[in-house]
Write a protein that holds these residues in place. Structure first.
Motif, PDB file in Angstrom:
ATOM      1  N   UNK A 269       1.261  -1.738   0.142  1.00 42.28           N
ATOM      2  CA  UNK A 269      -0.497   0.240   0.029  1.00 42.28           C
ATOM      3  C   UNK A 269       0.707   1.493  -0.414  1.00 42.28           C
ATOM      4  N   UNK A 270       1.973   0.706   0.822  1.00 42.03           N
ATOM      5  CA  UNK A 270       2.854   2.548   0.665  1.00 42.03           C
ATOM      6  C   UNK A 270       4.237   2.098   0.107  1.00 42.03           C
ATOM      7  N   UNK A 271       3.978   0.855  -0.224  1.00 45.38           N
ATOM      8  CA  UNK A 271       5.616   1.199  -1.357  1.00 45.38           C
ATOM      9  C   UNK A 271       6.030   2.045  -2.344  1.00 45.38           C
ATOM     10  N   UNK A 272       7.519   2.309  -1.661  1.00 39.61           N
ATOM     11  CA  UNK A 272       8.064   3.394  -2.072  1.00 39.61           C
ATOM     12  C   UNK A 272       7.395   4.908  -1.889  1.00 39.61           C
ATOM     13  N   UNK A 273       6.330   4.801  -1.418  1.00 32.05           N
ATOM     14  CA  UNK A 273       5.658   6.429  -1.117  1.00 32.05           C
ATOM     15  C   UNK A 273       6.612   7.551  -0.507  1.00 32.05           C
ATOM     16  N   UNK A 274       7.109   8.734  -0.148  1.00 31.66           N
ATOM     17  CA  UNK A 274       7.258   9.496  -0.346  1.00 31.66           C
ATOM     18  C   UNK A 274       6.766  10.380   1.106  1.00 31.66           C
ATOM     19  N   UNK A 275       6.647   9.816   2.899  1.00 32.71           N
ATOM     20  CA  UNK A 275       6.003  10.844   3.669  1.00 32.71           C
ATOM     21  C   UNK A 275       7.364  11.504   4.755  1.00 32.71           C
ATOM     22  N   UNK A 276       7.429  13.338   4.702  1.00 34.35           N
ATOM     23  CA  UNK A 276       7.832  13.763   4.825  1.00 34.35           C
ATOM     24  C   UNK A 276       6.881  14.102   6.874  1.00 34.35           C
ATOM     25  N   UNK A 277       8.016  13.431   7.395  1.00 34.10           N
ATOM     26  CA  UNK A 277       7.168  13.209   9.132  1.00 34.10           C
ATOM     27  C   UNK A 277       8.062  14.737   9.658  1.00 34.10           C
ATOM     28  N   UNK A 278       6.970  15.447  10.317  1.00 32.75           N
ATOM     29  CA  UNK A 278       7.818  16.408  11.497  1.00 32.75           C
ATOM     30  C   UNK A 278       7.007  16.408  12.511  1.00 32.75           C
TER      31      UNK A 278
ATOM     32  N   UNK B  50       7.471   5.769  13.034  1.00 31.24           N
ATOM     33  CA  UNK B  50       8.594   5.532  12.058  1.00 31.24           C
ATOM     34  C   UNK B  50       8.779   4.123  11.402  1.00 31.24           C
ATOM     35  N   UNK B  51       8.812   3.022  12.646  1.00 34.33           N
ATOM     36  CA  UNK B  51       9.175   1.826  12.066  1.00 34.33           C
ATOM     37  C   UNK B  51       7.838   1.336  11.616  1.00 34.33           C
ATOM     38  N   UNK B  52       6.459   1.779  11.617  1.00 34.82           N
ATOM     39  CA  UNK B  52       5.595   1.328  11.405  1.00 34.82           C
ATOM     40  C   UNK B  52       5.331   1.360   9.763  1.00 34.82           C
ATOM     41  N   UNK B  53       5.617   2.755   9.691  1.00 31.77           N
ATOM     42  CA  UNK B  53       6.131   3.296   7.898  1.00 31.77           C
ATOM     43  C   UNK B  53       7.217   2.289   7.571  1.00 31.77           C
ATOM     44  N   UNK B  54       8.274   2.058   7.596  1.00 30.49           N
ATOM     45  CA  UNK B  54       9.514   1.646   7.248  1.00 30.49           C
ATOM     46  C   UNK B  54       9.031   0.378   6.556  1.00 30.49           C
ATOM     47  N   UNK B  55       8.207   0.116   7.888  1.00 32.44           N
ATOM     48  CA  UNK B  55       7.787  -1.894   7.949  1.00 32.44           C
ATOM     49  C   UNK B  55       6.442  -1.731   6.338  1.00 32.44           C
ATOM     50  N   UNK B  56       5.880  -0.665   6.040  1.00 35.61           N
ATOM     51  CA  UNK B  56       4.561  -0.689   5.431  1.00 35.61           C
ATOM     52  C   UNK B  56       5.332  -0.438   3.916  1.00 35.61           C
TER      53      UNK B  56
ATOM     54  N   UNK C  57      16.364   5.351   8.925  1.00 35.28           N
ATOM     55  CA  UNK C  57      17.527   5.547   7.816  1.00 35.28           C
ATOM     56  C   UNK C  57      17.503   6.957   7.010  1.00 35.28           C
ATOM     57  N   UNK C  58      17.288   7.734   7.451  1.00 32.70           N
ATOM     58  CA  UNK C  58      17.400   9.126   6.592  1.00 32.70           C
ATOM     59  C   UNK C  58      17.825   9.873   7.589  1.00 32.70           C
TER      60      UNK C  58
END
Length: 398
Positions: A1-10, A24-30, A56-57
């Motif tokens: 669902x979120x493969x290669x989506x770029x999320x800017x997290x503030x 962050x961990x769950x977003x990377x997992x997705x 990892x950024x």
């Protein structure tokens, strides 16, 4: 669902910032890529090293960091993401967003972006309930900012109530929903809701008994199917929909002006309980009670918003849905109303006091169209909204 989506997290300051690590961990997992931005206050609760290791950024922190500006300026940073997420979103940062203040990297990114923004508020219950915060929320919603949470529960300060940041998996689900394409994706739909208040003088007004709950439920259901929803509401008791552009009005005339101002739309659902009449020459000062006499009030008809839009010769929505709140001969009166107004459907309901529908949690409606009348069983207002949204989606697709 979120493969290669770029999320800017503030990540802004507050004890809930610790949840951002799991987010962050769950977003990377997705499968998403996460670019983290931290405010100065956020660094008091979680370390940039922890955030960077999980994402990892690199973590961006300073508006005036010459190295960061050379590598990726704040304008580019704000626009290179597929979605901007603020979690936690403090009362302070939300106030900056609402007022257009840009005095640090996070607030500047939020002001400079044309990317969709999703916020997860987190604050003390008193701060959440404060009128200033509620005004800011209304402003942000009208600007198209999406919300997830807050939840209700015990807080670090020892108080209980709304203000807890949504859990990381809830936020991930809301992020996934931003990228889903529903049957109404690409459709722009107007929903009106709530009563109107027609002033008699500065302290008195004429209104209908409407909580606005059904209108909010309809807006939420349409948004869930992917529609861009513009929600024009009078002073209703119900919460405003979280995934809609909200326009607040007071009177019928203001509602008509707001409705005309957001056209064109693909469909319009007029669920508002608009007052039929207003007082001519409403007083600028309070009418005083005088012995031996009653004030004389003259009334004028309010504009007929449903008929005005239904009978447009150019730019009329493809589907116009009206509501008819009746107390007797419900289907006969609603059928006549549909013909008189010129709308495509009328959603009729019996609002007699004994039904408990006006201001209640359930509704029993009959949808009247050119094909006839279809009565639905009594059910929760959310269920009515979902069924109506599905029917709207099917009709627009035909």
């Amino acid at each position: 669902m979120l493969d290669d989506k770029r999320i800017l997290l503030i990540i802004s300051g507050g004890i809930a910032a610790y949840k951002s690590l799991e987010l962050i961990r769950q977003l990377r997992k997705a499968g998403a890529w996460v670019t983290p931005v931290m405010t100065g206050a956020a660094r008091e609760f979680v370390t940039p090293l922890s955030v960077s290791a999980l994402a990892e950024e690199k973590v961006y922190q300073d508006l005036f960091d010459l190295t960061d500006e050379a590598e990726m300026g704040h304008i580019e940073l704000s626009r290179s993401a597929d979605l901007i997420v603020v979690a936690p979103a403090t009362a302070n940062l939300m106030a900056k967003m609402a007022q257009g203040i840009a005095d640090d990297l996070a607030s500047t990114l939020l002001l400079a972006t044309d990317t969709q923004v999703l916020v997860a508020p987190a604050m003390n219950v008193r701060m959440w309930d404060h009128p200033a915060t509620q005004r800011n929320i209304a402003t942000l919603q009208s600007d198209g900012i999406r919300f997830v949470g807050p939840n209700e529960g015990a807080m670090a300060c020892g108080e209980f109530g709304p203000g807890r940041m949504a859990e990381p998996l809830e936020i991930v689900s809301a992020i996934e929903a931003e990228f889903e394409e529903g049957p109404l994706t690409g459709r722009r739909i107007l929903v009106t809701s709530g009563p109107t208040h027609e002033p008699i003088d500065p302290v008195r007004y004429i209104a209908n008994r409407s909580s606005g709950a059904q209108g909010t439920a309809i807006a939420q259901a349409l948004s869930a199917l992917g529609a861009e929803v513009i929600f024009v509401t009078g002073p209703a008791e119900a919460a405003r929909p979280t995934h809609a552009r909200v326009v607040e009005v007071e009177t019928a005339s203001q509602m008509l002006e707001a409705v005309q101002g957001v056209l064109p739309v693909d469909a319009a659902v007029f669920a508002a309980a608009v007052a039929d009449w207003r007082v001519e020459g409403a007083r600028d000062s309070k009418i005083k009670k005088e012995a031996g006499g009653l004030p004389s009030l003259s009334f004028a008809e309010n504009p007929d918003i449903l008929a005005t839009i239904s009978q447009m010769t150019e730019g009329r929505p493809d589907l116009v849905v009206g509501f008819a709140a009746e107390t007797d001969d419900v289907i006969a009166h609603a059928t006549a109303k549909r013909a008189r107004k010129g709308c495509d459907w009328i959603v009729a309901n019996d609002v007699s006091p004994e039904t408990g529908i006006m201001g209640g949690t359930e509704n029993a409606v009959t949808v009247i169209s050119q094909e006839g009348a279809e009565s639905w069983p009594r059910m929760g207002k959310d269920a009515v909204a979902s069924a109506l949204a599905d029917r709207i989606a099917q009709t627009l697709a035909d």
